[in-house]
Structure formats: structure tokens, C-alpha cells
Design a protein around this motif. Sequence first.
Motif, mmCIF file in Angstrom:
data_model
loop_
_atom_site.group_PDB
_atom_site.id
_atom_site.type_symbol
_atom_site.label_atom_id
_atom_site.label_comp_id
_atom_site.label_asym_id
_atom_site.label_seq_id
_atom_site.Cartn_x
_atom_site.Cartn_y
_atom_site.Cartn_z
ATOM 1 N N SER A 85 42.557 42.488 33.288
ATOM 2 C CA SER A 85 42.657 42.032 34.835
ATOM 3 C C SER A 85 41.522 41.019 34.818
ATOM 4 O O SER A 85 40.741 40.783 33.934
ATOM 5 N N ASN A 114 47.604 42.016 34.265
ATOM 6 C CA ASN A 114 47.117 40.710 35.118
ATOM 7 C C ASN A 114 47.846 39.536 34.445
ATOM 8 O O ASN A 114 47.368 38.766 34.241
ATOM 9 N N ASP A 130 50.253 43.851 37.272
ATOM 10 C CA ASP A 130 49.368 43.427 38.221
ATOM 11 C C ASP A 130 49.730 42.142 38.959
ATOM 12 O O ASP A 130 49.143 41.098 38.769
ATOM 13 N N PRO A 137 45.531 45.625 43.914
ATOM 14 C CA PRO A 137 45.515 44.503 43.098
ATOM 15 C C PRO A 137 44.255 44.200 42.392
ATOM 16 O O PRO A 137 43.133 44.374 43.265
ATOM 17 N N LYS A 138 44.302 43.666 41.303
ATOM 18 C CA LYS A 138 42.795 42.987 40.678
ATOM 19 C C LYS A 138 41.777 43.730 40.886
ATOM 20 O O LYS A 138 41.621 44.932 40.428
#
Length: 202
Positions: A85, A114, A130, A137-138
Motif C-alpha cells: 500500500s 494498492n 485497494d 482504504p490505504k
Amino acid sequence: SVLPNIGGHGLKLEHCRALVANTQISNVLGDCVYQIGGWSEFVHCTFAQFYPWEANRGMALSLTNHLADEPYPLYHAHFVNCLMSGYPDDVIQGDLDEVEGEHLDYFFGYSYLNTVETDDAERFVGIVYDNGEQALPKEKNFVRFDTYNFLYDFRLKESSGARNIGDVEVAARYPFDRYGMARTLDEGPDAGCYEFVVKEEE
């Protein structure tokens, strides 16, 4: 291992053989992992590219099979039960030339990525992307993300999309996370180097 807050690449692999497991590589100026050819396998690793001191930071993962005009065959680059990520929409970069007769073997399995979703069903298996559609998220996946005081804890929150998505057979090779927490006591192993554990009430 933990490789945090580095002013270059977190781990650079140049035409070598590497097996990396239960490892966190985070907040580096260059790429968390920069692999040039060779053979590597990453299992239950967390690549968190949130370097706070420079906007022009690298990727969570960068793969290439050449350096200038020199070929470096990518014999094996497998990432299983991993979490990758970072701030950008895509933190995985490939600069790969497909040359007839040369090895080009990369694979992502049962991981939280991600990156841009792909329809490559042979090289991307059991992936949770992601892409902003997840509940967290993230950076919101993680227990502590304090950019003001530069304090980070990349263990997972309970509602993280990286939970319970890992391959059980692969996790059996590493039944305990980086803190010694068992991966086999709930619905499934979590992606990354940390297994979510419910905190007991004090």
C-alpha cells in the motif's frame, strides 16, 4: 525484520536469490523493494510506502528485467499473502521486457494490493485490490498512522480488507506473525506480516 524510514531503497535485489518472510518495509524514499532480475519469494510481507518527508517517493514494489541495455532475466518473483500500500493510486511498477527465450516469471497471490486491477488470472490470483472501494482504504487499514508525530503501527484494524484473505497452505509455512501471533486461529490468515488480534478489555 523491519526496514523503516530509509533515505533510499528499502531492499534492492540485483540478480540475486532472496527469500523474505514476516517482514515490514515501510516509509522509504526510494522503492520499498526494487528487484532487478534474479529469484525472489516474499511471503507475509508488508510494503507500506508512506514516506512522509518527500512527495517524490518511490513505489512499494518495482520490478525490472534489465538495467540500461543489459538483460537481467527475472527467473522468479513471487509475492504471496502480502500487503502493498501507499499514497498513490498504484504503488506497483513493472519495467519488464518480454523477450523470447528469456525467463519472465512474476506472480501475486492472495494479497492486498494498492494497484490497478488486472484481468491477468494466471499471475494475479486471489487478490483484493485497494482501489478506494474497500471499507478502509490505504493508510486507514492500520492501527496507528500519525503523520504529525511520525508514529506508525502497520498492524491491521479489525475492518481492514487485508484480513482473512491469505492462502492457508502458504501460511502454514509461517504459522506465526512477526509478533508471534498465530495465523490459524480465525477465519483465515491475514495479508502482510501482522495477524489481527482482538485486544482484551482491561
